[in-house]
Design a protein around this motif. Structure first.
Motif, PDB file in Angstrom:
ATOM      1  N   ASP A 174      54.870  56.405 -85.912  1.00 28.69           N
ATOM      2  CA  ASP A 174      53.641  55.628 -85.714  1.00 28.69           C
ATOM      3  C   ASP A 174      52.424  56.297 -86.347  1.00 28.69           C
ATOM      4  O   ASP A 174      51.403  55.640 -86.574  1.00 28.69           O
TER       5      ASP A 174
ATOM      6  N   LYS B 197      49.642  56.359 -91.735  1.00 26.93           N
ATOM      7  CA  LYS B 197      48.589  55.383 -92.021  1.00 26.93           C
ATOM      8  C   LYS B 197      48.564  54.957 -93.488  1.00 26.93           C
ATOM      9  O   LYS B 197      48.031  53.903 -93.817  1.00 26.93           O
TER      10      LYS B 197
ATOM     11  N   PRO C 269      52.811  50.671 -86.796  1.00 27.79           N
ATOM     12  CA  PRO C 269      51.767  49.751 -86.320  1.00 27.79           C
ATOM     13  C   PRO C 269      50.342  50.108 -86.711  1.00 27.79           C
ATOM     14  O   PRO C 269      49.459  49.254 -86.641  1.00 27.79           O
ATOM     15  N   HIS C 270      50.094  51.364 -87.103  1.00 23.28           N
ATOM     16  CA  HIS C 270      48.724  51.782 -87.429  1.00 23.28           C
ATOM     17  C   HIS C 270      48.514  51.957 -88.923  1.00 23.28           C
ATOM     18  O   HIS C 270      47.507  52.538 -89.351  1.00 23.28           O
TER      19      HIS C 270
ATOM     20  N   THR D  88      47.374  51.473 -92.637  1.00 25.25           N
ATOM     21  CA  THR D  88      46.181  50.842 -93.223  1.00 25.25           C
ATOM     22  C   THR D  88      46.323  50.618 -94.726  1.00 25.25           C
ATOM     23  O   THR D  88      45.668  49.742 -95.280  1.00 25.25           O
TER      24      THR D  88
ATOM     25  N   ASP E 262      49.202  44.207 -88.399  1.00 28.36           N
ATOM     26  CA  ASP E 262      47.818  43.747 -88.265  1.00 28.36           C
ATOM     27  C   ASP E 262      46.802  44.798 -88.693  1.00 28.36           C
ATOM     28  O   ASP E 262      45.662  44.459 -89.029  1.00 28.36           O
ATOM     29  N   SER E 263      47.183  46.059 -88.661  1.00 30.95           N
ATOM     30  CA  SER E 263      46.261  47.149 -88.986  1.00 30.95           C
ATOM     31  C   SER E 263      45.881  47.189 -90.465  1.00 30.95           C
ATOM     32  O   SER E 263      44.877  47.801 -90.838  1.00 30.95           O
TER      33      SER E 263
ATOM     34  N   LEU F  60      44.164  45.790 -93.551  1.00 32.07           N
ATOM     35  CA  LEU F  60      43.079  44.838 -93.796  1.00 32.07           C
ATOM     36  C   LEU F  60      43.094  44.286 -95.218  1.00 32.07           C
ATOM     37  O   LEU F  60      42.616  43.185 -95.470  1.00 32.07           O
TER      38      LEU F  60
ATOM     39  N   GLY G  57      45.296  40.937 -89.623  1.00 24.46           N
ATOM     40  CA  GLY G  57      44.178  41.737 -90.110  1.00 24.46           C
ATOM     41  C   GLY G  57      43.896  41.595 -91.589  1.00 24.46           C
ATOM     42  O   GLY G  57      42.804  41.941 -92.054  1.00 24.46           O
TER      43      GLY G  57
END
Length: 218
Positions: free
Chosen positions: A136, A139, A156-157, A159, A176-177, A179, A200
């Protein structure tokens, strides 16, 4: 007089020790790092007293490699009060993995396991790689021209993501993280048939899915 003092210091080894201390404040034992993974020389943040490093290579013959989130490091420094070198073991946080498999450097690497705490992962040209286990904490993820990869579960985190040239990848679910999907993020993923974008995502870069000839749904 100054020359005489310098000559005397050289003679009794004091000056040599001081020069060595200045030029070699940090040394690594040749057999220090785990045999399957190599790392950059660690850096030390005096404000936080934290040691960090980055993985930059692994075994060229292994089919599976574990990348731990922390490794022990033998730190050698010159103790002026003791007038001798002292070695102590410190724990280093592995912040990132950067593996360049271009030119067939890692022909046998099929699977990797990433330790929880590592935030950035980069594999390029690892053609046999087909199983990537991500924690997790990751990033930023770049899997470039890893043609054997058919699927991957994203943390999940996350980016930032790029799977450019992963021609075997069939589908992917972006969390969703994330963008923004960057330019050419999935360029030439010719086997990609389905992409699920998270809530996101607000922008998709130029040619993000160029060459994805099998893409049927997003």
């Amino acid at each position: 007089m100054m020359k005489e003092r310098i000559h005397a210091a050289v003679a009794d080894g004091t000056l040599c020790a001081l020069v060595q201390a200045a030029l070699l404040p940090l040394t690594a034992c040749a057999d220090f790092w785990p045999s399957a993974v190599s790392y950059q020389t660690p850096s030390h943040d005096e404000a936080t007293d934290k040691w960090t490093t980055h993985a930059n290579g692994c075994s060229t013959t292994a089919s599976h490699v574990d990348f731990p989130a922390t490794v022990n490091y033998d730190y050698t420094y010159y103790d002026r009060s003791a007038q001798d070198y002292v070695t102590t073991t410190v724990v280093c946080q592995v912040e990132s993995i950067w593996i360049n498999g271009e030119y067939g450097r890692y022909p046998s690497l099929e699977s990797v396991s990433i330790g929880n705490g590592i935030s950035s992962v980069y594999f390029n040209g690892c053609a046999a790689l087909k199983d990537v286990e991500l924690p997790d904490s990751v990033k930023s993820l770049s899997l470039l021209t890893c043609k054997g990869l058919t699927e991957i579960a994203l943390p999940p985190h996350l980016t930032n993501i790029s799977c450019r040239g992963c021609s075997g990848l069939t589908e992917i679910a972006i969390p969703d993280s994330v963008l923004s999907i960057g330019s050419e993020a999935f360029w030439n993923c010719s086997s990609l048939t389905r992409v699920k974008t998270g809530d996101g995502v607000t922008s998709i870069g130029e040619s993000a899915f160029s060459g994805c000839t099998g893409l049927a749904a997003m």
